[in-house]
Scaffold this motif. Sequence first.
Motif, PDB file in Angstrom:
ATOM      1  N   ALA A  33       0.459  -1.686   0.321  1.00 23.77           N
ATOM      2  CA  ALA A  33       0.560   0.052  -0.212  1.00 23.77           C
ATOM      3  C   ALA A  33       0.428   1.188  -0.176  1.00 23.77           C
ATOM      4  O   ALA A  33       0.983   1.959  -0.596  1.00 23.77           O
ATOM      5  N   ASP A  34       1.589   1.296   0.927  1.00 23.46           N
ATOM      6  CA  ASP A  34       2.527   2.564   0.914  1.00 23.46           C
ATOM      7  C   ASP A  34       3.721   2.626  -0.369  1.00 23.46           C
ATOM      8  O   ASP A  34       3.311   3.721  -0.989  1.00 23.46           O
ATOM      9  N   ALA A  35       4.472   1.732  -1.048  1.00 22.63           N
ATOM     10  CA  ALA A  35       4.612   1.621  -2.097  1.00 22.63           C
ATOM     11  C   ALA A  35       3.505   2.499  -3.206  1.00 22.63           C
ATOM     12  O   ALA A  35       3.517   2.974  -4.405  1.00 22.63           O
ATOM     13  N   THR A  36       2.307   1.544  -3.403  1.00 21.89           N
ATOM     14  CA  THR A  36       1.610   2.762  -4.870  1.00 21.89           C
ATOM     15  C   THR A  36       1.377   4.066  -4.159  1.00 21.89           C
ATOM     16  O   THR A  36       0.691   4.499  -4.932  1.00 21.89           O
ATOM     17  N   GLN A  37       1.282   4.049  -2.810  1.00 23.58           N
ATOM     18  CA  GLN A  37       0.868   5.333  -2.505  1.00 23.58           C
ATOM     19  C   GLN A  37       2.185   6.155  -3.312  1.00 23.58           C
ATOM     20  O   GLN A  37       2.214   7.413  -3.606  1.00 23.58           O
ATOM     21  N   ALA A  38       3.487   5.851  -3.216  1.00 28.14           N
ATOM     22  CA  ALA A  38       4.831   6.395  -3.678  1.00 28.14           C
ATOM     23  C   ALA A  38       5.095   6.677  -4.332  1.00 28.14           C
ATOM     24  O   ALA A  38       5.633   7.152  -5.451  1.00 28.14           O
ATOM     25  N   GLY A  39       4.044   5.712  -5.880  1.00 30.64           N
ATOM     26  CA  GLY A  39       3.744   5.752  -7.586  1.00 30.64           C
ATOM     27  C   GLY A  39       4.198   4.457  -8.080  1.00 30.64           C
ATOM     28  O   GLY A  39       4.319   4.204  -9.003  1.00 30.64           O
ATOM     29  N   ALA A  40       4.094   3.615  -7.250  1.00 29.82           N
ATOM     30  CA  ALA A  40       4.529   2.336  -7.619  1.00 29.82           C
ATOM     31  C   ALA A  40       3.152   1.551  -7.856  1.00 29.82           C
ATOM     32  O   ALA A  40       1.637   1.675  -8.287  1.00 29.82           O
ATOM     33  N   THR A  41       3.417   0.705  -9.205  1.00 30.19           N
ATOM     34  CA  THR A  41       1.778  -0.087  -9.555  1.00 30.19           C
ATOM     35  C   THR A  41       2.095  -0.980  -9.806  1.00 30.19           C
ATOM     36  O   THR A  41       2.721  -2.193  -9.307  1.00 30.19           O
ATOM     37  N   VAL A  42       0.721  -1.884  -9.424  1.00 29.09           N
ATOM     38  CA  VAL A  42       0.213  -3.418  -8.712  1.00 29.09           C
ATOM     39  C   VAL A  42       0.026  -3.981 -10.133  1.00 29.09           C
ATOM     40  O   VAL A  42      -1.476  -3.495 -10.342  1.00 29.09           O
ATOM     41  N   VAL A  43       0.841  -4.820 -10.621  1.00 24.99           N
ATOM     42  CA  VAL A  43       0.754  -5.443 -12.050  1.00 24.99           C
ATOM     43  C   VAL A  43      -0.292  -6.641 -11.507  1.00 24.99           C
ATOM     44  O   VAL A  43      -1.301  -6.821 -12.588  1.00 24.99           O
ATOM     45  N   THR A  44      -0.192  -7.347 -10.924  1.00 22.18           N
ATOM     46  CA  THR A  44      -0.791  -8.489 -10.126  1.00 22.18           C
ATOM     47  C   THR A  44      -0.347  -8.955  -9.391  1.00 22.18           C
ATOM     48  O   THR A  44      -0.077  -8.600  -8.527  1.00 22.18           O
ATOM     49  N   GLY A  45      -1.617  -9.246  -8.455  1.00 21.41           N
ATOM     50  CA  GLY A  45      -1.292  -9.286  -6.754  1.00 21.41           C
ATOM     51  C   GLY A  45      -2.107  -8.151  -6.160  1.00 21.41           C
ATOM     52  O   GLY A  45      -3.277  -7.676  -6.729  1.00 21.41           O
ATOM     53  N   GLY A  46      -1.371  -8.162  -5.002  1.00 20.57           N
ATOM     54  CA  GLY A  46      -1.713  -6.901  -3.885  1.00 20.57           C
ATOM     55  C   GLY A  46      -2.872  -6.653  -3.369  1.00 20.57           C
ATOM     56  O   GLY A  46      -3.147  -5.661  -2.603  1.00 20.57           O
ATOM     57  N   SER A  47      -3.504  -7.679  -3.662  1.00 21.89           N
ATOM     58  CA  SER A  47      -5.332  -7.818  -2.083  1.00 21.89           C
ATOM     59  C   SER A  47      -4.977  -8.863  -1.392  1.00 21.89           C
ATOM     60  O   SER A  47      -4.743 -10.182  -2.071  1.00 21.89           O
ATOM     61  N   VAL A  48      -5.517  -8.767  -0.398  1.00 20.93           N
ATOM     62  CA  VAL A  48      -5.430 -10.076   0.899  1.00 20.93           C
ATOM     63  C   VAL A  48      -6.900 -10.717   0.560  1.00 20.93           C
ATOM     64  O   VAL A  48      -8.075 -10.482   0.597  1.00 20.93           O
ATOM     65  N   PRO A  49      -6.193 -12.331   0.456  1.00 20.90           N
ATOM     66  CA  PRO A  49      -7.774 -12.786   0.066  1.00 20.90           C
ATOM     67  C   PRO A  49      -8.994 -12.629   1.483  1.00 20.90           C
ATOM     68  O   PRO A  49      -8.419 -12.776   2.316  1.00 20.90           O
ATOM     69  N   ALA A  50      -9.921 -13.464   1.024  1.00 23.99           N
ATOM     70  CA  ALA A  50     -11.166 -13.197   2.633  1.00 23.99           C
ATOM     71  C   ALA A  50     -10.719 -14.879   2.837  1.00 23.99           C
ATOM     72  O   ALA A  50      -9.877 -15.300   2.145  1.00 23.99           O
ATOM     73  N   TYR A  60      -2.991 -17.173   6.627  1.00 21.06           N
ATOM     74  CA  TYR A  60      -2.553 -15.284   6.115  1.00 21.06           C
ATOM     75  C   TYR A  60      -1.721 -15.214   5.136  1.00 21.06           C
ATOM     76  O   TYR A  60      -0.984 -15.319   5.059  1.00 21.06           O
ATOM     77  N   PHE A  61      -2.846 -15.380   4.357  1.00 18.27           N
ATOM     78  CA  PHE A  61      -2.630 -15.482   2.750  1.00 18.27           C
ATOM     79  C   PHE A  61      -2.315 -13.910   2.430  1.00 18.27           C
ATOM     80  O   PHE A  61      -2.649 -13.199   2.752  1.00 18.27           O
ATOM     81  N   TYR A  62      -1.525 -14.225   0.875  1.00 15.61           N
ATOM     82  CA  TYR A  62      -0.864 -13.617   0.490  1.00 15.61           C
ATOM     83  C   TYR A  62      -0.541 -13.192  -1.206  1.00 15.61           C
ATOM     84  O   TYR A  62       0.283 -13.784  -1.117  1.00 15.61           O
ATOM     85  N   PRO A  63      -1.179 -13.294  -2.207  1.00 14.38           N
ATOM     86  CA  PRO A  63      -0.720 -13.388  -3.627  1.00 14.38           C
ATOM     87  C   PRO A  63       0.186 -13.169  -4.125  1.00 14.38           C
ATOM     88  O   PRO A  63       1.224 -11.492  -3.228  1.00 14.38           O
ATOM     89  N   ALA A  64       1.006 -13.652  -4.905  1.00 14.26           N
ATOM     90  CA  ALA A  64       2.659 -13.874  -5.837  1.00 14.26           C
ATOM     91  C   ALA A  64       2.398 -12.293  -6.045  1.00 14.26           C
ATOM     92  O   ALA A  64       0.529 -12.201  -6.910  1.00 14.26           O
ATOM     93  N   THR A  65       2.578 -11.323  -6.336  1.00 11.40           N
ATOM     94  CA  THR A  65       2.413  -9.588  -6.074  1.00 11.40           C
ATOM     95  C   THR A  65       3.556  -9.215  -7.126  1.00 11.40           C
ATOM     96  O   THR A  65       4.562  -9.706  -6.784  1.00 11.40           O
ATOM     97  N   VAL A  66       2.982  -8.492  -8.227  1.00 10.01           N
ATOM     98  CA  VAL A  66       4.105  -7.790  -8.488  1.00 10.01           C
ATOM     99  C   VAL A  66       4.451  -5.800  -9.002  1.00 10.01           C
ATOM    100  O   VAL A  66       3.319  -5.800  -8.997  1.00 10.01           O
ATOM    101  N   LEU A  67       5.392  -5.071  -8.332  1.00 11.24           N
ATOM    102  CA  LEU A  67       5.179  -3.635  -8.792  1.00 11.24           C
ATOM    103  C   LEU A  67       6.524  -3.125  -9.475  1.00 11.24           C
ATOM    104  O   LEU A  67       7.231  -3.632  -9.557  1.00 11.24           O
ATOM    105  N   THR A  68       5.697  -2.438 -10.196  1.00 15.02           N
ATOM    106  CA  THR A  68       6.893  -1.565 -11.530  1.00 15.02           C
ATOM    107  C   THR A  68       6.561  -0.732 -11.123  1.00 15.02           C
ATOM    108  O   THR A  68       5.949   0.026 -10.235  1.00 15.02           O
ATOM    109  N   GLY A  69       7.543   0.841 -12.027  1.00 14.26           N
ATOM    110  CA  GLY A  69       7.808   2.320 -11.501  1.00 14.26           C
ATOM    111  C   GLY A  69       8.122   2.153  -9.805  1.00 14.26           C
ATOM    112  O   GLY A  69       7.815   3.122  -9.825  1.00 14.26           O
TER     113      GLY A  69
END
Length: 495
Positions: free
Chosen positions: A350-367, A371-380
Amino acid sequence: MSAGTDQDLLASVPTGLLVGGAWVAAQGGKTFEVIDPAHGTVLLEVADAGPEDGVAALAAAHAAQEGWARMAPRARAEILRRAFTLVTERAEDFARLITLEMGKPLAESRGEVAYGAEFLRWFSEEAPRISGRYSTAPDGANRLLVRKRPVGPSLLITPWNFPLAMATRKIAPAVAAGCTMVLKPAELTPLTSMLFAQLMSEAGLPDGVLNVIATTRPGEVTGPLIADDRLRKLSFTGSTAVGRRLLAQASDQVLRVSMELGGNAPLIVCEDADVEEAVSGAITAKMRNGGEACVAANRILVHRDVAEEFTRSFVARMESFVLGPGNEDGTTLGPLIDERSRDKVAGMVADATQAGATVVTGGSVPAGAGYFYPATVLTGVTPGMAIVQDEIFGPVAPIVVFDDDAEAVRVANATPYGLVAFVFTRDLDRAFRYSERLESGMIGLNTGVVSNPAAPFGGVKASGLGREGGAEGIEEYLETVYIGIRDPFASEVSD
Ligand code: NAD
């Protein structure tokens, strides 16, 4: 040989403290719960050591030290070799237990068991090779005899991310060198260490040589041990923050220390790299252990000319990870270790996206539970962002674009850490230039894995002190004694 159902397996794990060869309750009968991170449910209750239990464990280690140091190196080696055979025979039980308490997919737990067992075999081969030297002083007057002896009772503190391998990487060289031990496993994953300690007794380790104390109050329990002059060595694997505190405590007694601390590994993809090979290497370096590894690629630095091609292929591979409980068929990414870790990773994204990064895939906590978190890629991502300054310890890959080697080296080295760096290039000179410029204890060239029991594992800068594994690993548990001898021919003159 397998223990049947998960309940049968859990029932076979000793739940007490191992002190002087006996499994005992904690003083006051305290216990704590070990949680399954995939479901948030209780696996087992185990004894919760207090400071008196820690001191009792050190007393047992101290009492056993003299006899243990005298045991023939070959006999110590045979114990390790038997332990290797027993772990290998029970590999499936250990793998299942690791998955239950730590969460990683079973296939990865099997990999950890093979890796962890290999330290037992490697150090069984090192034990009989401890040696010294006898030489003549330069002026010819004296003889110099140099020998090695065990450091003595050692406190071993391990993390939760590789519950077996982080323990065997310390226990095996300590056994080979002739040191007795107090092992304090991580409170999140103590079960594997307890099952392993029982196996070491079966392998013939004498009572009192290995003592195990799990506790929810690590600082309160280890503090008095580090201050106790019966302790001679502290070997710690964990975060840099805790390592710094322990180093300060260890300075009072001038204890021998080994510190395997945090990392912030850069993975550099040059414009001449085989991009598909670099993608595979990056997937391994990022996603092994779900990103919960000190050697995990924390920053993927890609040359601008290949950034698009690399990112496309890397994202496709990241999207193919199947999130789920580690012991379910098809799962390739398990949960994070606990809620705190999962929330920390989500907060960093969340901090990285606020700082200008883009979530290309993943990035959200599943219901749902776990304690799962998906494979996530950030660009920018830019080098100043917190996501590439701090250790992520999760399945999140930030991609940073660079324009030339000098910039890549500067960015890679701009961190207090220096555990490992990965470089992908087809140019041999360039590979060696990077190897010489990167401030790192280990370098992976065109590979995403460097860990190997036969290699010296360890970091520079805030990533630690000392090495585990390789020929260097046993030295951490040995001290050098020099005996000066009068020239034996001096007496011949007067004979
Ligand atoms: P951590 O530092 O929180 O805990 C590690 C161990 O230290 C645990 O056994 C814990 O109970 C104990 N501990 C915590 N506070 C203590 C205190 N005040 N006094 C004494 N012991 C204390 O780390 P963690 O979260 O378990 O593990 C993750 C960290 O370990 C990451 O930073 C990772 O990079 C590092 N790590 C390093 C290596 C390496 O070889 N360099 C390997 C694995 C993990």
